[in-house]
Design an enzyme around this catalytic site. Structure first.
Site, mmCIF file in Angstrom:
data_model
loop_
_atom_site.group_PDB
_atom_site.id
_atom_site.type_symbol
_atom_site.label_atom_id
_atom_site.label_comp_id
_atom_site.label_asym_id
_atom_site.label_seq_id
_atom_site.Cartn_x
_atom_site.Cartn_y
_atom_site.Cartn_z
ATOM 1 N N SER A 155 5.378 -15.288 90.969
ATOM 2 C CA SER A 155 4.830 -16.585 91.348
ATOM 3 C C SER A 155 4.863 -16.850 92.855
ATOM 4 C CB SER A 155 5.575 -17.674 90.574
ATOM 5 O OG SER A 155 4.909 -18.901 90.639
ATOM 6 N N HIS B 178 3.991 -18.552 82.047
ATOM 7 C CA HIS B 178 3.970 -18.128 83.447
ATOM 8 C C HIS B 178 5.259 -17.407 83.835
ATOM 9 C CE1 HIS B 178 2.975 -18.069 87.636
ATOM 10 N NE2 HIS B 178 3.975 -18.870 87.953
ATOM 11 N N ASP C 172 -0.159 -17.473 79.986
ATOM 12 C CA ASP C 172 -0.421 -17.958 81.345
ATOM 13 C C ASP C 172 -1.917 -17.803 81.621
ATOM 14 O OD1 ASP C 172 -0.550 -18.633 83.983
ATOM 15 O OD2 ASP C 172 0.909 -17.148 84.683
#
EC number: 3.-.-.-
Length: 242
Positions: free
Chosen positions: A142, A220, A193
């Site tokens: 991320s 995610h 995700d």
């Protein structure tokens, strides 16, 4: 024993107890977080200008030259990899593993220097140099993509492997830039995700030496939702690096 003697004895014992409680204990070693039967986790700050907090697991038996550096997402820190058992697992498999707190997260102070790509690359280079990390595999979920991707583009020759997990900032680079990177790459993402994973996968597929792992029924932060599947995929990638 008379009452007077008993009273003096009681007073003496009370004074001894108060002195014992008031005495300072042995100095704490801030570098040693905890020691289990099989694993030692060290913590500290890097020596560079931007002090970065890190957690490091000493391998039980050094079996691999590969050293794994774990970054983290926006809502997490280096502690995430300890709680998840990733640091311990890598150690048990003979890998040196280091997890760092990016500036402004966990125990690392904010840093103005990381407001630019060049600053973020320099910070990672400094951390790897200070910690004497070589043959690096960089794990980047991320938010940490804003650090890992510019580092990959500019310093990929320093990396033994790259594991992006739905990283940010993939749109900042052209197809030709990805194609120029020969670093072995394991692209991981969660099946559920539907935003950042799809966007990043579209760009990361241009890396010529890559494989893709989809973690089923995971969102995610797929490594949190399916840690066993994540660990199996990561270890398989590390064990087969040339």
């Amino acid at each position: 024993m008379s009452r007077h003697q008993a009273a003096l004895l009681g007073l003496g014992l009370l004074l001894i107890f108060l002195l014992y409680v008031g005495l300072p204990g042995p100095p704490k070693q801030s570098s040693l977080l905890w020691r289990g039967p099989n694993v030692t986790v060290l913590t500290g700050l890097t020596r560079g200008n931007s002090k970065i907090f890190y957690r490091e697991v000493l391998p039980i038996q050094q079996a691999h030259r590969v050293e794994v550096v774990l970054l983290h997402g926006k809502a997490f820190s280096s502690h995430t990899w300890e709680q998840l058992g990733t640091l311990q697992l890598l150690s048990e498999r003979g890998y040196r593993a280091v997890a760092i707190d990016l500036p402004g997260f966990g125990n690392s102070a904010p840093s103005k220097e990381v407001s630019t790509e060049a600053g973020r690359v320099e910070l990672l280079e400094t951390v790897l140099r200070d910690l004497k990390v070589q043959n690096t595999v960089l794990v980047s979920p991320s938010l940490s993509g804003s650090y890992a991707l510019p580092f990959l583009m500019r310093s990929h020759h320093q990396l033994r492997g790259f594991v992006p997990i739905a990283p940010t900032s993939t749109r900042n680079y052209a197809q030709e830039q990805f194609q120029a990177v020969k670093t072995p790459t394991l692209i991981l993402y969660g099946e559920l995700d539907h935003t950042l994973a799809r966007e990043s996968l579209q760009q990361l597929r241009h890396l010529p030496n890559h494989s893709v792992g989809k973690l089923h029924n995971a969102g995610h932060a797929c490594y949190l939702h399916k840690p066993e599947a994540f660990h199996l995929a990561l270890l398989a990638f590390l064990d087969h690096l040339p």
